[in-house]
Design a protein around this motif. Structure first.
Motif, PDB file in Angstrom:
ATOM      1  N   GLY A  58       0.828  -1.181   0.000  1.00  0.00           N
ATOM      2  CA  GLY A  58       0.000   0.000   0.000  1.00  0.00           C
ATOM      3  C   GLY A  58       0.875   1.247   0.000  1.00  0.00           C
ATOM      4  O   GLY A  58       1.993   1.235   0.519  1.00  0.00           O
ATOM      5  N   ASP A  59       0.359   2.325  -0.556  1.00  0.00           N
ATOM      6  CA  ASP A  59       1.158   3.547  -0.688  1.00  0.00           C
ATOM      7  C   ASP A  59       1.624   4.084   0.661  1.00  0.00           C
ATOM      8  O   ASP A  59       2.723   4.631   0.781  1.00  0.00           O
ATOM      9  CB  ASP A  59       0.342   4.619  -1.409  1.00  0.00           C
ATOM     10  CG  ASP A  59       0.172   4.320  -2.890  1.00  0.00           C
ATOM     11  OD1 ASP A  59      -0.749   4.891  -3.510  1.00  0.00           O
ATOM     12  OD2 ASP A  59       0.957   3.506  -3.428  1.00  0.00           O
ATOM     13  N   SER A  60       0.796   3.916   1.688  1.00  0.00           N
ATOM     14  CA  SER A  60       1.132   4.504   2.993  1.00  0.00           C
ATOM     15  C   SER A  60       2.284   3.784   3.695  1.00  0.00           C
ATOM     16  O   SER A  60       2.863   4.327   4.642  1.00  0.00           O
ATOM     17  CB  SER A  60      -0.107   4.513   3.888  1.00  0.00           C
ATOM     18  OG  SER A  60      -0.559   3.190   4.115  1.00  0.00           O
ATOM     19  N   VAL A  61       2.629   2.585   3.256  1.00  0.00           N
ATOM     20  CA  VAL A  61       3.700   1.825   3.931  1.00  0.00           C
ATOM     21  C   VAL A  61       4.881   1.528   3.016  1.00  0.00           C
ATOM     22  O   VAL A  61       5.896   1.000   3.473  1.00  0.00           O
ATOM     23  CB  VAL A  61       3.164   0.500   4.515  1.00  0.00           C
ATOM     24  CG1 VAL A  61       1.966   0.752   5.420  1.00  0.00           C
ATOM     25  CG2 VAL A  61       2.821  -0.496   3.405  1.00  0.00           C
ATOM     26  N   LYS A  62       4.752   1.870   1.750  1.00  0.00           N
ATOM     27  CA  LYS A  62       5.802   1.568   0.783  1.00  0.00           C
ATOM     28  C   LYS A  62       7.123   2.199   1.222  1.00  0.00           C
ATOM     29  O   LYS A  62       7.185   3.367   1.582  1.00  0.00           O
ATOM     30  CB  LYS A  62       5.381   2.086  -0.593  1.00  0.00           C
ATOM     31  CG  LYS A  62       6.039   1.402  -1.765  1.00  0.00           C
ATOM     32  CD  LYS A  62       5.393   1.852  -3.066  1.00  0.00           C
ATOM     33  CE  LYS A  62       3.950   1.390  -3.172  1.00  0.00           C
ATOM     34  NZ  LYS A  62       3.326   1.766  -4.456  1.00  0.00           N
ATOM     35  N   GLY A  63       8.180   1.404   1.193  1.00  0.00           N
ATOM     36  CA  GLY A  63       9.497   1.884   1.587  1.00  0.00           C
ATOM     37  C   GLY A  63       9.779   1.752   3.076  1.00  0.00           C
ATOM     38  O   GLY A  63      10.928   1.917   3.507  1.00  0.00           O
ATOM     39  N   ARG A  64       8.751   1.445   3.868  1.00  0.00           N
ATOM     40  CA  ARG A  64       8.936   1.299   5.319  1.00  0.00           C
ATOM     41  C   ARG A  64       8.651  -0.122   5.799  1.00  0.00           C
ATOM     42  O   ARG A  64       9.246  -0.574   6.781  1.00  0.00           O
ATOM     43  CB  ARG A  64       8.019   2.270   6.071  1.00  0.00           C
ATOM     44  CG  ARG A  64       8.254   3.735   5.747  1.00  0.00           C
ATOM     45  CD  ARG A  64       7.433   4.644   6.657  1.00  0.00           C
ATOM     46  NE  ARG A  64       5.995   4.447   6.492  1.00  0.00           N
ATOM     47  CZ  ARG A  64       5.178   4.095   7.472  1.00  0.00           C
ATOM     48  NH1 ARG A  64       5.638   3.878   8.695  1.00  0.00           N
ATOM     49  NH2 ARG A  64       3.874   3.937   7.239  1.00  0.00           N
ATOM     50  N   PHE A  65       7.744  -0.808   5.145  1.00  0.00           N
ATOM     51  CA  PHE A  65       7.365  -2.169   5.537  1.00  0.00           C
ATOM     52  C   PHE A  65       7.877  -3.161   4.492  1.00  0.00           C
ATOM     53  O   PHE A  65       7.954  -2.848   3.297  1.00  0.00           O
ATOM     54  CB  PHE A  65       5.843  -2.300   5.624  1.00  0.00           C
ATOM     55  CG  PHE A  65       5.192  -1.543   6.755  1.00  0.00           C
ATOM     56  CD1 PHE A  65       5.897  -0.616   7.522  1.00  0.00           C
ATOM     57  CD2 PHE A  65       3.865  -1.762   7.064  1.00  0.00           C
ATOM     58  CE1 PHE A  65       5.291   0.066   8.560  1.00  0.00           C
ATOM     59  CE2 PHE A  65       3.238  -1.094   8.096  1.00  0.00           C
ATOM     60  CZ  PHE A  65       3.960  -0.167   8.842  1.00  0.00           C
ATOM     61  N   THR A  66       8.206  -4.363   4.967  1.00  0.00           N
ATOM     62  CA  THR A  66       8.638  -5.438   4.078  1.00  0.00           C
ATOM     63  C   THR A  66       7.905  -6.715   4.434  1.00  0.00           C
ATOM     64  O   THR A  66       7.925  -7.142   5.596  1.00  0.00           O
ATOM     65  CB  THR A  66      10.153  -5.669   4.188  1.00  0.00           C
ATOM     66  OG1 THR A  66      10.850  -4.452   3.874  1.00  0.00           O
ATOM     67  CG2 THR A  66      10.601  -6.756   3.214  1.00  0.00           C
ATOM     68  N   ILE A  67       7.273  -7.334   3.438  1.00  0.00           N
ATOM     69  CA  ILE A  67       6.595  -8.608   3.639  1.00  0.00           C
ATOM     70  C   ILE A  67       7.474  -9.726   3.096  1.00  0.00           C
ATOM     71  O   ILE A  67       8.140  -9.558   2.069  1.00  0.00           O
ATOM     72  CB  ILE A  67       5.201  -8.621   2.966  1.00  0.00           C
ATOM     73  CG1 ILE A  67       4.408  -9.862   3.372  1.00  0.00           C
ATOM     74  CG2 ILE A  67       5.317  -8.487   1.455  1.00  0.00           C
ATOM     75  CD1 ILE A  67       2.944  -9.813   2.933  1.00  0.00           C
ATOM     76  N   SER A  68       7.503 -10.839   3.815  1.00  0.00           N
ATOM     77  CA  SER A  68       8.293 -11.980   3.370  1.00  0.00           C
ATOM     78  C   SER A  68       7.600 -13.261   3.794  1.00  0.00           C
ATOM     79  O   SER A  68       6.685 -13.244   4.622  1.00  0.00           O
ATOM     80  CB  SER A  68       9.714 -11.922   3.942  1.00  0.00           C
ATOM     81  OG  SER A  68       9.674 -11.962   5.363  1.00  0.00           O
TER      82      SER A  68
END
Length: 119
Positions: A58-68
């Motif tokens: 989502g745009d609000s978390v892009k660059g801060r959150f990572t899913i794996s």
């Protein structure tokens, strides 16, 4: 039947980090995270396909959150960094063969875990 169990929520100061985990029983599907803040609708956070080769945020978390995903452990992770007070919400793990950016596309849901970011 697939069961999802989240863990890792808690209270953290702004700028801090947390890692959420979602352990799944049964088959591995596309898996994602959604969140819901008080008085707001459920918001898409991140999605990963079953092989782990494709992710979307989502745009609000892009660059801060990572899913794996760790398929050997049937576990999906959400690494959250540079947390902001507006990230405060109940975070839900979701999964399903067609699980995508919209919550209605996901067949299986966890019970949710609270994340609170203090300013």
């Amino acid at each position: 039947q697939v069961q999802l169990v989240e863990s890792g929520g808690g209270v953290v100061q702004a700028g801090g980090s947390l890692r959420l985990s979602c352990a799944a029983s049964g088959r591995t599907f596309n898996s994602g995270w959604f969140r819901q803040a008080p008085g707001k609708g459920r918001e898409f956070v991140a999605i990963i396909n079953w092989s782990g080769g494709s992710t979307y945020y989502g745009d609000s978390v892009k660059g801060r959150f990572t899913i794996s995903i760790d398929n050997a452990k049937n576990t999906v992770y959400l690494q959250m960094s540079s947390l902001k007070p507006e990230d405060t919400a109940v975070y839900y793990c979701a999964a399903g063969p067609r699980c995508g950016l919209q919550s209605k596309e996901c067949d299986y849901w966890g019970q949710g875990t609270q994340v609170t970011v203090s300013s």
